[in-house]
Design a protein around this motif. Structure first.
Motif, mmCIF file in Angstrom:
data_model
loop_
_atom_site.group_PDB
_atom_site.id
_atom_site.type_symbol
_atom_site.label_atom_id
_atom_site.label_comp_id
_atom_site.label_asym_id
_atom_site.label_seq_id
_atom_site.Cartn_x
_atom_site.Cartn_y
_atom_site.Cartn_z
ATOM 1 N N GLY A 33 -19.455 -44.023 10.002
ATOM 2 C CA GLY A 33 -20.644 -44.592 10.621
ATOM 3 C C GLY A 33 -21.679 -43.529 10.941
ATOM 4 N N GLU A 34 -22.706 -43.930 11.706
ATOM 5 C CA GLU A 34 -23.808 -43.037 12.071
ATOM 6 C C GLU A 34 -23.609 -42.487 13.477
ATOM 7 O OE1 GLU A 34 -27.742 -44.578 9.680
ATOM 8 O OE2 GLU A 34 -27.643 -44.834 11.843
ATOM 9 N N TYR A 35 -23.907 -41.203 13.614
ATOM 10 C CA TYR A 35 -23.799 -40.505 14.887
ATOM 11 C C TYR A 35 -25.144 -39.863 15.201
ATOM 12 C CZ TYR A 35 -18.761 -40.993 14.376
ATOM 13 O OH TYR A 35 -17.491 -41.496 14.251
ATOM 14 N N ILE A 36 -25.596 -40.019 16.433
ATOM 15 C CA ILE A 36 -26.888 -39.493 16.865
ATOM 16 C C ILE A 36 -26.664 -38.263 17.740
ATOM 17 C CG2 ILE A 36 -29.022 -40.026 18.116
ATOM 18 C CD1 ILE A 36 -28.542 -41.690 15.548
ATOM 19 N N ASN A 37 -27.432 -37.199 17.492
ATOM 20 C CA ASN A 37 -27.358 -35.969 18.275
ATOM 21 C C ASN A 37 -27.882 -36.229 19.690
ATOM 22 O OD1 ASN A 37 -26.957 -33.274 18.843
ATOM 23 N ND2 ASN A 37 -28.679 -32.549 17.641
ATOM 24 N N ASP A 54 -31.053 -35.222 15.123
ATOM 25 C CA ASP A 54 -30.287 -35.250 13.872
ATOM 26 C C ASP A 54 -29.409 -36.494 13.867
ATOM 27 O OD1 ASP A 54 -29.263 -34.490 11.408
ATOM 28 O OD2 ASP A 54 -27.861 -33.039 12.231
ATOM 29 N N THR A 55 -29.114 -36.980 12.686
ATOM 30 C CA THR A 55 -28.172 -38.082 12.492
ATOM 31 C C THR A 55 -27.103 -37.612 11.524
ATOM 32 O OG1 THR A 55 -29.895 -39.723 12.853
ATOM 33 C CG2 THR A 55 -27.913 -40.475 11.732
ATOM 34 N N LEU A 56 -25.860 -37.721 11.948
ATOM 35 C CA LEU A 56 -24.702 -37.390 11.115
ATOM 36 C C LEU A 56 -24.111 -38.702 10.630
ATOM 37 C CD1 LEU A 56 -22.512 -35.325 10.126
ATOM 38 C CD2 LEU A 56 -21.363 -35.760 12.309
ATOM 39 N N ASN A 61 -15.152 -42.065 2.344
ATOM 40 C CA ASN A 61 -14.657 -41.252 1.225
ATOM 41 C C ASN A 61 -14.639 -39.753 1.573
ATOM 42 O OD1 ASN A 61 -17.341 -40.543 1.153
ATOM 43 N ND2 ASN A 61 -17.674 -41.100 -0.982
ATOM 44 N N ASN A 62 -14.668 -39.432 2.859
ATOM 45 C CA ASN A 62 -14.627 -38.057 3.378
ATOM 46 C C ASN A 62 -15.873 -37.239 3.062
ATOM 47 O OD1 ASN A 62 -11.678 -38.907 3.260
ATOM 48 N ND2 ASN A 62 -11.614 -37.049 4.485
ATOM 49 N N SER A 63 -16.994 -37.892 2.819
ATOM 50 C CA SER A 63 -18.252 -37.164 2.646
ATOM 51 C C SER A 63 -19.124 -37.433 3.867
ATOM 52 C CB SER A 63 -18.966 -37.590 1.354
ATOM 53 O OG SER A 63 -19.360 -38.933 1.420
ATOM 54 N N PHE A 64 -20.147 -36.604 4.044
ATOM 55 C CA PHE A 64 -21.083 -36.802 5.145
ATOM 56 C C PHE A 64 -22.467 -36.343 4.730
ATOM 57 C CE2 PHE A 64 -19.951 -32.374 5.897
ATOM 58 C CZ PHE A 64 -21.164 -31.802 6.257
ATOM 59 N N GLY A 72 -22.081 -32.865 2.503
ATOM 60 C CA GLY A 72 -20.817 -32.155 2.416
ATOM 61 C C GLY A 72 -19.644 -33.094 2.522
ATOM 62 N N ASN A 73 -18.492 -32.508 2.778
ATOM 63 C CA ASN A 73 -17.247 -33.248 2.948
ATOM 64 C C ASN A 73 -16.650 -32.884 4.300
ATOM 65 O OD1 ASN A 73 -17.018 -34.527 0.294
ATOM 66 N ND2 ASN A 73 -16.868 -32.427 -0.437
ATOM 67 N N TYR A 74 -15.786 -33.758 4.787
ATOM 68 C CA TYR A 74 -15.110 -33.463 6.048
ATOM 69 C C TYR A 74 -13.610 -33.691 5.903
ATOM 70 C CZ TYR A 74 -14.984 -38.511 7.034
ATOM 71 O OH TYR A 74 -14.767 -39.870 6.976
ATOM 72 N N LYS A 75 -12.867 -32.975 6.737
ATOM 73 C CA LYS A 75 -11.418 -33.129 6.810
ATOM 74 C C LYS A 75 -11.059 -33.436 8.248
ATOM 75 C CE LYS A 75 -10.365 -29.639 3.310
ATOM 76 N NZ LYS A 75 -9.717 -28.344 3.084
#
Length: 125
Positions: A33-37, A54-56, A61-64, A72-75
């Protein structure tokens, strides 16, 4: 009487374990989902976190994507304390990574912590 005390202590222990699990352990699906700074307007010492709006966006699928980190990707990593997220992204010298914790901090929405002392985080919408 002794038995009632043991049961009470056991119930309190189970309550704290469930409370800790709920606030600190997340699946990939629950994090997408979306995350707000939030709370970024201070003099920061760390160059690897955004001190700007910023919005993360975390995808299943492990991408961001993020205007600060780029694409990028996340783990996700798990230990006894909870869930950690590692953001892996490209920057001018190759690959970079930023690892932090995810928690609810007694709230409803998950938060990706950027600076715990300053209460700086990405909060899920």
């Amino acid at each position: 009487m002794k038995r009632n005390g043991i049961i009470a202590v056991s119930l309190v222990g189970v309550f704290f374990i469930v409370f800790h699990w709920y606030n600190n352990f997340f699946s990939k699906e629950s994090l997408a989902g979306e995350y707000i700074n939030k709370n970024y307007n201070y003099e920061g010492m760390l160059t690897e976190i955004p001190y700007q709006p910023d919005t993360l966006r975390l995808y299943k699928n492990n991408s961001f994507t993020s205007s600060f980190f780029g694409n990028g990707n996340y783990k996700l990593k798990y230990d006894i304390m909870g869930t950690k997220i590692e953001l892996i992204y490209d920057y001018e010298f190759g690959k970079a990574g930023y690892t932090t914790i995810i928690t609810r901090l007694y709230g409803v929405n998950p938060k990706v912590i950027l600076n715990k002392e300053k209460d700086h985080y990405f909060e899920k919408k």
